[in-house]
Design a protein around this motif. Structure first.
Motif: not given
Length: 342
Positions: A129-146
């Motif tokens: 698993p990992f933590v993902a930082l999705l950071v773009s023009g339309g999104h800024t999200q921190l996601v727990k990814v299993e």
């Protein structure tokens, strides 16, 4: 499995062919940035029309790069959301039609899942698993990814996305569109100690973001340094750009550290257009080293929208037995944590 991927969610037309055994066979990309720059931002109708013009030539180019005849694929993946509805319809209808004509399955892919999985195209991909930082023009999200489709939203922007804030800050400094790369370029020549901008929502617990106050602070600072003719001198533009970039980067790093500590994970993935920012990568590298963790990201050309990430994400779901039916479904809004797990 050999999959054709089509990306048309916004202002890039991307096509790629990914093979589950051989990797990426070929890809092509056309950016509409110059066309939209005249208007200071993306014009949805123009974006849709340009996808129509560019998609078929890019398909031919991609098959040629892969050394394949048109149709020599086992499936077609296309972005079905989130994004601009007209732009999404171009790629979705084309992808669905090609799959029907070639007698192969098709699957609609979540645009942000494509970004999240883009680092898997690199030689040293992250392991779940990992933590993902999705950071773009339309999104800024921190996601727990299993795992693929096993996502838990940890935090997100309550207003502007980081990439959108970059573009708006650039406009306040009289810089062209798109603003993110120009802010970063000017920041390299700036004095990062001249101005101190706030780090929004870092003085309270949680992993949500907010960039509206930072945007207002940038506007007030820039207006305070305009001369009688309303202009800002070039060095002050660089100094404000540097202060703005530092504030965004610090904020993202602080929240990423909290996410790693919250989950106990040791892998951090950053994805999306803003993940190409050099200062952000440097700051996150320092942070993960202190946390005894590891940072992963895609090569620059796969940080922005592209067909390769859609082909890869689609391939994983197709291998798991998933596919879309004949109905062409597009979703301008589509929460990432509603996807099926595989």
């Amino acid at each position: 499995m050999r999959v054709l991927g089509i990306e048309t969610s916004c202002d890039e037309t991307g096509v790629a062919i990914y093979d589950s055994e051989q990797g990426l066979l070929g890809d092509a990309l056309y950016s509409q940035v110059k066309m939209h720059a005249e208007y200071g931002g993306v014009v949805p109708e123009l974006a849709s029309r340009d996808h129509v013009r560019k998609l078929l030539p890019l398909l031919d180019e991609t098959f040629a790069k892969a050394g394949l005849a048109r149709g020599e694929v086992d499936a077609v993946a296309y972005t079905s959301g989130p994004g601009l509805i007209g732009a999404l319809m171009v790629g979705a209808s084309t992808g669905r039609a090609l799959a029907l004509a070639w007698g192969v399955p098709a699957i609609g892919v979540h645009h942000m899942e494509g970004h999240l999985l883009a680092p898997m195209l690199e030689e040293n991909p992250p392991a779940f698993p990992f933590v993902a930082l999705l950071v773009s023009g339309g999104h800024t999200q921190l996601v727990k990814v299993e795992g693929i489709g096993r996502y838990e939203l940890l935090g997100e922007s309550l207003d502007d996305a980081a990439g959108e804030a970059f573009d708006k800050a650039a406009k306040m400094l009289d810089l062209d569109y798109p603003g993110g790369p120009l802010i970063a370029k000017h920041a390299e020549q700036g004095d990062r100690s001249r101005f101190r901008f706030p780090r929004p929502m870092t003085d309270r617990p949680g992993m949500d973001f907010s960039f509206s106050g930072l945007k207002t602070f940038t506007l007030n600072t820039s207006n305070d340094h305009r001369d009688a003719e309303g202009k800002i001198d070039s060095q002050t533009i660089c100094d404000i750009a540097a202060a703005f970039e530092e504030a965004v980067v610090d904020t993202l790093a602080i929240k990423c550290r909290r996410a790693l500590q919250h989950t106990g994970y040791k892998h951090l993935v950053i994805a999306g257009g803003v993940s190409a920012n050099r200062r952000l990568r440097e700051r996150l590298e320092l942070m993960v080293n202190k946390e005894r963790a590891e940072l992963f990201y895609a090569r620059p050309e796969f940080c922005t929208d592209n067909g390769a990430m859609i082909a890869y994400a689609g391939c994983q779901r197709l291998l798991a037995g998933q596919q879309s039916d004949l109905a062409i479904v597009t979703k301008p809004r589509w929460p990432l944590d509603t996807l099926d797990a595989i």
